[in-house]
Design an enzyme around this catalytic site. Structure first.
Site, PDB file in Angstrom:
ATOM      1  N   GLY A 173      39.683  56.819  38.060  1.00 28.57           N
ATOM      2  CA  GLY A 173      38.403  57.130  38.696  1.00 28.57           C
ATOM      3  C   GLY A 173      37.466  58.013  37.895  1.00 28.57           C
ATOM      4  O   GLY A 173      36.526  58.582  38.472  1.00 28.57           O
ATOM      5  N   SER A 229      45.470  56.026  35.638  1.00 31.51           N
ATOM      6  CA  SER A 229      44.915  54.941  36.455  1.00 31.51           C
ATOM      7  C   SER A 229      45.841  54.588  37.613  1.00 31.51           C
ATOM      8  O   SER A 229      47.064  54.562  37.459  1.00 31.51           O
ATOM      9  CB  SER A 229      44.732  53.699  35.579  1.00 31.51           C
ATOM     10  OG  SER A 229      44.566  52.564  36.380  1.00 31.51           O
ATOM     11  N   HIS A 259      42.882  45.638  32.906  1.00 32.09           N
ATOM     12  CA  HIS A 259      42.532  45.201  34.250  1.00 32.09           C
ATOM     13  C   HIS A 259      41.045  45.463  34.469  1.00 32.09           C
ATOM     14  O   HIS A 259      40.535  46.525  34.106  1.00 32.09           O
ATOM     15  CB  HIS A 259      43.351  45.958  35.299  1.00 32.09           C
ATOM     16  CG  HIS A 259      42.908  45.681  36.705  1.00 32.09           C
ATOM     17  ND1 HIS A 259      42.804  44.417  37.217  1.00 32.09           N
ATOM     18  CD2 HIS A 259      42.529  46.519  37.707  1.00 32.09           C
ATOM     19  CE1 HIS A 259      42.391  44.471  38.476  1.00 32.09           C
ATOM     20  NE2 HIS A 259      42.206  45.743  38.798  1.00 32.09           N
ATOM     21  N   HIS A 262      37.455  44.198  37.230  1.00 33.27           N
ATOM     22  CA  HIS A 262      36.935  43.392  38.343  1.00 33.27           C
ATOM     23  C   HIS A 262      35.739  42.592  37.829  1.00 33.27           C
ATOM     24  O   HIS A 262      34.727  42.462  38.520  1.00 33.27           O
ATOM     25  CB  HIS A 262      36.515  44.286  39.517  1.00 33.27           C
ATOM     26  CG  HIS A 262      37.657  44.913  40.238  1.00 33.27           C
ATOM     27  ND1 HIS A 262      37.721  44.974  41.617  1.00 33.27           N
ATOM     28  CD2 HIS A 262      38.781  45.509  39.790  1.00 33.27           C
ATOM     29  CE1 HIS A 262      38.838  45.600  41.972  1.00 33.27           C
ATOM     30  NE2 HIS A 262      39.496  45.942  40.875  1.00 33.27           N
ATOM     31  N   ASP A 302      40.733  27.479  22.937  1.00 33.94           N
ATOM     32  CA  ASP A 302      40.871  28.270  21.708  1.00 33.94           C
ATOM     33  C   ASP A 302      41.759  29.502  21.906  1.00 33.94           C
ATOM     34  O   ASP A 302      42.318  30.025  20.944  1.00 33.94           O
ATOM     35  CB  ASP A 302      39.489  28.743  21.221  1.00 33.94           C
ATOM     36  CG  ASP A 302      38.755  27.675  20.421  1.00 33.94           C
ATOM     37  OD1 ASP A 302      39.411  26.764  19.886  1.00 33.94           O
ATOM     38  OD2 ASP A 302      37.519  27.757  20.322  1.00 33.94           O
ATOM     39  N   HIS A 338      41.961  39.657  44.441  1.00 33.89           N
ATOM     40  CA  HIS A 338      41.876  40.935  43.747  1.00 33.89           C
ATOM     41  C   HIS A 338      41.069  40.764  42.449  1.00 33.89           C
ATOM     42  O   HIS A 338      39.846  40.931  42.466  1.00 33.89           O
ATOM     43  CB  HIS A 338      43.283  41.477  43.518  1.00 33.89           C
ATOM     44  CG  HIS A 338      43.330  42.803  42.854  1.00 33.89           C
ATOM     45  ND1 HIS A 338      42.385  43.774  43.099  1.00 33.89           N
ATOM     46  CD2 HIS A 338      44.185  43.342  41.932  1.00 33.89           C
ATOM     47  CE1 HIS A 338      42.667  44.846  42.366  1.00 33.89           C
ATOM     48  NE2 HIS A 338      43.737  44.614  41.648  1.00 33.89           N
ATOM     49  N   TYR A 394      41.644  28.548  11.424  1.00 30.38           N
ATOM     50  CA  TYR A 394      40.407  29.235  11.798  1.00 30.38           C
ATOM     51  C   TYR A 394      40.466  30.674  11.291  1.00 30.38           C
ATOM     52  O   TYR A 394      41.520  31.298  11.300  1.00 30.38           O
ATOM     53  CB  TYR A 394      40.241  29.231  13.317  1.00 30.38           C
ATOM     54  CG  TYR A 394      38.957  29.869  13.802  1.00 30.38           C
ATOM     55  CD1 TYR A 394      37.803  29.113  13.987  1.00 30.38           C
ATOM     56  CD2 TYR A 394      38.897  31.233  14.054  1.00 30.38           C
ATOM     57  CE1 TYR A 394      36.628  29.692  14.424  1.00 30.38           C
ATOM     58  CE2 TYR A 394      37.723  31.823  14.491  1.00 30.38           C
ATOM     59  CZ  TYR A 394      36.598  31.045  14.673  1.00 30.38           C
ATOM     60  OH  TYR A 394      35.422  31.628  15.113  1.00 30.38           O
TER      61      TYR A 394
END
Lengths: 227, 227, 227, 227
Positions: free
Chosen positions: A45, A73, A94, A96, A119, A167, A225
């Protein structure tokens, strides 16, 4: 050595606002030092604008805070389960982020509609089920265990991303930066898959041979690549 | 002379992030010097933030690297086929820009719904089929050959853009800058066409006479747009 | 005096990229000096990044260039017809802004779904028909005449915006700045109307009494919004 | 003391353009000093770019301007009714933010599809009905009264947001900054809910036990998110 780890994890965390993957504090990056068994993670937070390298929290794989002035966290227990289940990964993210979270809320895996997806991510991006009421009692830990279970039938090295129903997404990689890179790819792929379905409601996934071609252009012994 | 070409191609490449057409390294611009038969192209997988003019790679039309410290873009063979098939073009662009790629993933040509499209692109923007498994063995080269085949029934000067199914767009122009310009137009047109269909699912293409009027305001002997 | 007009029109034009209403040169603002019967307008096809106040072109209502080193916007004849038909307006804007143009391409008027729309635009925003092949011969002028005809059954003061089918929007106002303001409002309203229909495909326009309340909060003798 | 309040309300107002929640002057923040019964609010129709702390207007709960050189926001009477009905709140925000307003125009409550929503807003975000013609005579005040009525069957502390049909959102919080925070959350949640329904037209709200888990991670006696 852990000062260096904190600095790296700080920098990887700061990429989340740079790439538009977080609003407020809705995201976190960790990176593990496999030798010591400790990882650094964003404090819970704390605003990105105020974050400093020394604010990162060092935690061991039992969830014990080894060093730090803040609480880690709230998703720390999920990170731990992923580090335990996926022995070759070095970083976890993680967020959102908007499009990936929209797919997670919709409860759908993301079909592979093209080479941008292929890819980096081999096949459809899975969406794991809701936890049961019983599992919710140890929410963050069981989220990690559920993801680990999903990857008993999936290859976590070839599919470094997952959606958690209602979530949001988790991604991983060989270190924190690669995990962030995969979070950016996931968001872009999620956006284009949704738009693709709007443009053609009858669309089907891309042919397997094209997906193989693109995945193996970038991965494995015959990759060609990059430099 | 080729130093100047490298500088131009560097600058044209840097327009891709400026106009929001690329994430990471997902795009490349080349420009050819028709006299020497050589072209400059972005190196493969090098980040835009780190790119310098001297990093551009000089390649000839047989695919031989003439000068450069890096491997050229993995899409180099496609660029070569386009330079061979389209004798008057001077620049080629490939991106995974979000809206154009969404149409490519959807496997649909983009109908011409208005004058923004008609000002630059004459008719529907074609979407070429997937390569066969056999063709995938020489993927990048056969992508270029397939595009060239499409333009046996289409005019590459009046339609400087194509979508490759499940992959993304290529555009071209008289030089690298015009090819980038057309890539920006394509992305904007792709976005508005998708939204237009959302607003009116029964929409039909714009009347041919309006499209002719707008195309010939900007192109050909009677053009009167611009200075 | 016309130096001041050029400066104002330059500044109003520069608001188009600021508010994200234009790509490349796809837009133009003019403002008229009613006393002299002359207006200043953006030159045709000149990039916004290179534009200077002295580049503005002064044109009279017969379309004659009175002053300027460049050709005026190719849409000049449309601006003239609007200044002729709408005696109290002082500024005109044309753009290809993304959402408004998507509605124009869809060939639909924009229903009034809420107070954001009602605060500035009284009723549904009209979409005029395509020109006939005959009318296309004098395209820009007839576009203006068609808009003027539409407003014989509509009030140009209460509805300072129109969509041209398969083309894009025009807006106007008491001066160039107000015309730009209305172009921004139109784009925002067009965006929200499209999304509103996605969220509720059965949505109906807002009640007339709410629209009246909001429109007359800001306009007419009993207005009480602002200072 | 009220100088400090003006400064805070100025800063909270300036967060609205920072977070992309306002176009032009379409939004306002207030914060109340419960001891004196006065609140500071943005002046009506003044541009954000020109706003200064001393421009904030001090108003009491009877709507009397106590201090200020400008007329207060036209929505002042709504703010007053919310401060009266919700005794523990300290700040109120009104915007026309794009996604939340699109839901309001669609006349739908926003279902709770995931944890981003549940972290801040407990349950579906309500959408109150249109005012009657009679109620429109005292529009802003009756808007506040209607919201207050809605929250006789809803908990304003657990649901600090509401949509007004065909208009837009109001949010609140313990102070002006928290009210702005909730306005940002609302916009993000509104965006993801709309996209979620596009991706899965049969989607249902998230399970109640997951929503409870997330809401109570952040709120109440057993909260453990943050420091």
């Amino acid at each position: 050595m852990l000062e260096e780890l904190k600095k790296r994890v700080y920098e990887a965390n700061m990429l989340l606002p740079k790439y538009g993957l977080v609003t407020f504090t809705w995201g976190n990056v960790s990176e593990i030092d496999r030798e010591s068994g400790c990882f650094a993670i964003k404090p819970s937070g704390v605003e990105y604008e105020l974050l400093k390298p020394e604010d990162m929290v060092i935690v061991d794989l039992n969830g014990k805070v080894v060093e730090g002035n803040y609480k880690p966290s709230s998703d720390t227990a999920t990170h731990i389960e992923l580090y335990r289940a996926f022995p070759t990964i070095g970083g976890v993210v993680h967020t959102h982020s908007s499009w990936a979270t929209s797919w997670a809320q919709a409860g759908r895996e993301i079909p592979c509609y093209g080479t941008t997806h292929a890819d980096y991510l081999y096949g459809a991006i899975p969406c794991v089920r809701n936890l049961t009421e019983e599992e919710l009692k140890d929410y963050e830990r069981n989220t990690g265990i559920l993801i680990a279970e999903e990857f008993m039938k999936n290859d976590y090295k070839a599919m470094p991303a997952v959606l958690c129903k209602n979530h949001g997404p988790f991604t991983w990689g060989k270190d924190g930066f690669e995990a962030v890179h995969n979070a950016v790819v996931l968001e872009e792929v999620a956006k284009m898959a949704a738009r693709c379905e709007l443009i053609n409601s009858q669309v089907t996934p891309a042919p397997q041979e094209l997906l193989d071609k693109h995945y193996y252009r970038k991965h494995g012994a015959n990759a060609y690549y990059g430099q």
